[in-house]
Design a protein around this motif. Sequence first.
Motif, PDB file in Angstrom:
ATOM      1  N   SER A  71       0.821  -1.218   0.000  1.00  0.00           N
ATOM      2  CA  SER A  71       0.000   0.000   0.000  1.00  0.00           C
ATOM      3  C   SER A  71       0.853   1.264   0.000  1.00  0.00           C
ATOM      4  O   SER A  71       0.321   2.360  -0.131  1.00  0.00           O
ATOM      5  CB  SER A  71      -0.923   0.013   1.226  1.00  0.00           C
ATOM      6  N   THR A  98      -8.569  -4.870  -0.664  1.00  0.00           N
ATOM      7  CA  THR A  98      -8.513  -3.835  -1.689  1.00  0.00           C
ATOM      8  C   THR A  98      -9.687  -2.865  -1.608  1.00  0.00           C
ATOM      9  O   THR A  98      -9.653  -1.815  -2.241  1.00  0.00           O
ATOM     10  CB  THR A  98      -8.463  -4.470  -3.093  1.00  0.00           C
ATOM     11  N   ARG A 101      -8.920  -1.319   2.521  1.00  0.00           N
ATOM     12  CA  ARG A 101      -7.489  -1.061   2.618  1.00  0.00           C
ATOM     13  C   ARG A 101      -6.895  -1.417   3.980  1.00  0.00           C
ATOM     14  O   ARG A 101      -5.859  -0.925   4.369  1.00  0.00           O
ATOM     15  CB  ARG A 101      -7.154   0.372   2.203  1.00  0.00           C
ATOM     16  N   LYS A 130      -4.085 -10.433  -1.448  1.00  0.00           N
ATOM     17  CA  LYS A 130      -4.935  -9.265  -1.665  1.00  0.00           C
ATOM     18  C   LYS A 130      -6.280  -9.694  -2.206  1.00  0.00           C
ATOM     19  O   LYS A 130      -6.374 -10.655  -2.958  1.00  0.00           O
ATOM     20  CB  LYS A 130      -4.265  -8.288  -2.631  1.00  0.00           C
TER      21      LYS A 130
END
Length: 140
Positions: A71, A98, A101, A130
């Motif tokens: 990130s 995703t 976050r 992810k």
Amino acid sequence: MRSPLEDILIAKQITPTAMRLLVLEVLQQHAAALSLADVEQLLQPADRITVHRTLKTFTDKGLVHRIEDGSGAAKYALCEPTCTPKLHQDLHVHFFCTSCRETSCLPTVAVPTIALPGAYQVQETSLVMKGRCPRCADSD
């Protein structure tokens, strides 16, 4: 009489200070890993350098582990009690959502051992998956 937070710091040979106690409390209150900016924002007003040094001390002493989740900001999560400064026992998968976050530790999912050819010497292993966390997936 000492508080349970002070006992945790002392057990890791970290001198309890007001800021260290506050940072530890914030980390305990959040299931997801937190970045330096997250901790700083939650403790406003807080000196960024002091928070950074506190997180570094916690990492060096085996109280937290650092997660690079892609990130752009390192995140920190509490270690297992068995971690030491020389050997973090947190060799588990991390999950980056995703949508929201947030980065979560998945301590029951171990990072697989991978045999490398030749004279390669592994010093660190991490695995970040992810996708969408259960909370975000359920919001469809």
